[in-house]
Design an enzyme around this catalytic site. Structure first.
Site, PDB file in Angstrom:
ATOM      1  N   LYS A 138     -19.503 -18.680  41.926  1.00 39.74           N
ATOM      2  CA  LYS A 138     -18.443 -18.368  40.964  1.00 39.74           C
ATOM      3  C   LYS A 138     -18.914 -17.217  40.079  1.00 39.74           C
ATOM      4  CE  LYS A 138     -16.187 -22.884  40.694  1.00 39.74           C
ATOM      5  NZ  LYS A 138     -15.792 -23.975  39.805  1.00 39.74           N
ATOM      6  N   HIS A 141     -20.209 -15.493  34.151  1.00 41.92           N
ATOM      7  CA  HIS A 141     -19.450 -14.862  33.065  1.00 41.92           C
ATOM      8  C   HIS A 141     -20.262 -14.749  31.777  1.00 41.92           C
ATOM      9  CE1 HIS A 141     -18.815 -18.773  31.200  1.00 41.92           C
ATOM     10  NE2 HIS A 141     -18.442 -19.231  32.379  1.00 41.92           N
ATOM     11  N   HIS A 144     -22.255 -17.635  30.324  1.00 54.52           N
ATOM     12  CA  HIS A 144     -23.586 -17.898  30.886  1.00 54.52           C
ATOM     13  C   HIS A 144     -24.619 -16.947  30.295  1.00 54.52           C
ATOM     14  CE1 HIS A 144     -21.106 -19.593  34.352  1.00 54.52           C
ATOM     15  NE2 HIS A 144     -21.733 -20.610  33.840  1.00 54.52           N
TER      16      HIS A 144
END
Length: 578
Positions: A138, A141, A144
């Site tokens: 994933k 972003h 994180h």
């Protein structure tokens, strides 16, 4: 060192107040510097003394301060005693202040401020910090990224204080996304692309298969079947999943290295898929697990059916959820590390999740649940790269480096750098970290590339520039260092302001250690850099008498040392040229 002065004042106060010096240490604080006037060096808050006393009549604070000041005497350490608004103020003998602070900074090196009285009696603890925790395949972003730099700061600070720290990266490496990914890779995947750029390729496959699954029910069915095969331990499905995970971790390690971040353990949700079944059995045996009409299993934390306090721990098909795996992970870490504290660094959107996890651990009979803490942080808006939205951390790092290189290209000295790319990245990272750490971690903020990379004002670029400039002074005039310097040569207001500010470093570290907020250190370092900039313009070394030049070099070296210490705690690598 500040603590030595603080103890000396505390000893005199203890004789007058008939209290042990230890009880007074934390009530004596270094006074923040003021542009308007030369302030005292330390102050005692009379109010804080009364808070500790049993006298509830709360007599006039000002009168108390004046009466106390009259009973105190100047000595070889304290040269002046006065009163302020509810405070007793102490001025330290100027020559002693200069000599003690500068010698202590050089002697303690990276431990300056950490050996303070404020940390005495601090027992060494085992601390687990879980941070970063991206989801394989994933988007990595901005949340994180924030978790990564905040968690790294907390781990750095705890380690500096002598605690035994275990850094855990808890990957999102299990769940239905891997059913989609497995099916997607069989349909659209390329082995060469997977090997050359695993994160990007898995992300592209994941996006494509999601689109297909939305339009084609057979793709969604295949994905569900693939995940069931994973859950049942199918060898082929697991081998493909393991490859995705291993290649992703390899890539993460490479990217974290650029950030100057490391982990002691790469864990993941996958590790707890079996152990989470044990958690469900334990909850069931205690009569805490309830089955719903839909076939899911829940725990009612309110005890009275309040829907907002119901936590689902098992799907109708018997598979575990995120919360179940977090319970299993906490129990496993306690068995493995026997921690005194465990800190989870995630965005504030997960606040309720962690409250429920900690509460469930309590009702399961784990009283150590109170040692688990969630450090939440706010949302960043507007961080986009020139390619569009932020996809992975590497995109952010490349963007920082590119923009910083462009900024540096206009400065002549850049040509002399051995590795301009590395310098650009380190300066850019400092800019990013300082922008992020200036406010409360819980606050949301709007990101601006232009503001972040400004060389003037309160930015990481300014901190790096100050450090490089002071390093250049040492390189140019280093041979002029004197083993013993004349303290009388450092009595100008600019020198005294710097010395007073250096006194406060231990208090700033103490505050950050109490609330885990990096902003105290950031604010301190920015002020130190501004003081150094003013001093650099007025306290010249070139063409000054050797005695004066030597004393000033000592002062600037002390500033650079403390600046470097603080930056490293924040996760910034200081540069020596830029």
């Amino acid at each position: 060192m500040a603590s030595g002065f603080r103890r000396s004042i505390a000893c005199q106060l203890s004789r007058v107040l008939d209290l042990p010096p230890e009880n007074l240490i934390k009530s004596i604080s270094a006074v923040p510097i003021s542009r308007k006037e030369e302030v005292a060096d330390f102050q005692l808050s009379v109010d804080s003394l009364l808070e500790n006393s049993n006298d509830h009549s709360r007599p006039d604070i000002q009168a108390q301060a004046m009466r106390l000041a009259e009973k105190l005497k100047c000595d070889t350490v304290v040269s002046e005693i006065s009163t302020g608004q509810g405070t007793v103020n102490f001025k330290i003998n100027r020559e002693l202040l200069t000599k003690t602070v500068l010698q202590q900074v050089i002697k303690d090196g990276s431990k300056y401020g950490l050996k303070s009285e404020l940390f005495s009696g601090l027992s060494q603890k085992k601390i687990v910090v879980e941070f970063s925790s991206p989801n394989v395949a994933k988007k990595f972003h901005v949340g994180h990224l924030r978790s990564t730099i905040i968690g790294n700061f907390i781990a750095n600070l705890k380690e500096a204080l002598g605690h035994q720290v275990t850094r855990i990266n808890y990957l999102g490496d299990w769940g239905m996304q891997f059913g989609l990914l497995g099916t997607g890779f069989q349909l659209f995947g390329y082995e060469e692309k997977l090997q050359s750029n695993p994160l990007q390729h898995l992300f592209e496959v994941y996006v494509q298969v999601n689109k297909e699954a939305a339009d084609d029910k057979s793709v969604a069915k295949s994905a569900h079947e693939f995940f069931q095969r994973l859950e049942l331990g199918d060898v082929q499905a697991l081998a493909l999943w393991q490859k995705f995970r291993d290649l992703s971790i390899e890539e993460y390690i490479r990217i974290y290295k650029r950030l100057g971040v490391h982990f002691d353990e790469y864990s993941g949700e996958s590790f707890y898929r079996e152990k989470s079944q044990e958690v469900l059995k334990l909850l069931d045996s205690k009569g805490l697990l309830q089955k719903t009409i839909k076939g899911t299993a829940v725990v009612d934390l309110s005890g009275n059916g309040d829907p907002s306090s119901i936590c689902t721990l098992m799907r109708s098909d018997g598979t575990s959820l995120y919360a179940t795996r977090d319970l299993a992970a906490a129990i496993d870490r306690m068995d493995k590390y026997n921690f005194d504290t465990m800190i989870y660094v995630t965005d504030k959107g997960q606040k309720k999740h962690f409250q429920q996890v900690f509460q469930m651990l309590q009702i399961m009979g784990y009283d150590w649940a109170e040692r688990c803490h969630h450090v939440p942080f706010g949302v960043v808006q507007g961080m986009k790269t020139r390619r569009g939205d932020v996809t992975f951390l590497e995109d952010v790092l490349n963007e920082i480096r590119l923009r910083m290189l462009q900024n540096m290209a206009s400065v002549k000295t850049t040509k002399e750098l051995e590795n301009p790319q590395e310098t650009a990245e380190r300066v850019g990272l400092a800019a990013l970290i300082i922008q992020d750490f200036r406010g409360l971690l819980l606050s949301d903020y709007q990101f601006s590339w232009d503001r972040v990379l400004q060389s003037r004002g309160d930015t990481g670029v300014f901190l790096q520039y100050t450090h490089a400039r002071l390093h250049s002074l040492e390189e140019t005039f280093g041979c002029g260092y004197l083993n013993d310097f004349n303290t009388a040569c450092l009595q100008e207001p600019q020198s005294v302001s710097i010395l007073q500010h250096l006194l406060r470093f231990d208090e700033v570290l103490y505050r950050s250690s109490q609330d885990l907020q990096p902003r105290h250190i950031v604010s301190y370092l920015l002020t130190l850099s501004h003081l150094a900039a003013v001093a650099h313009k007025t306290l010249h070394i070139k063409d000054s008498p050797p005695e004066v030049a030597g004393a000033r070099l000592h002062l600037f070296r002390a500033v650079r040392s403390v600046l470097a210490n603080g930056m490293k705690l924040l996760g910034i690598t200081p540069v020596c040229r830029m």
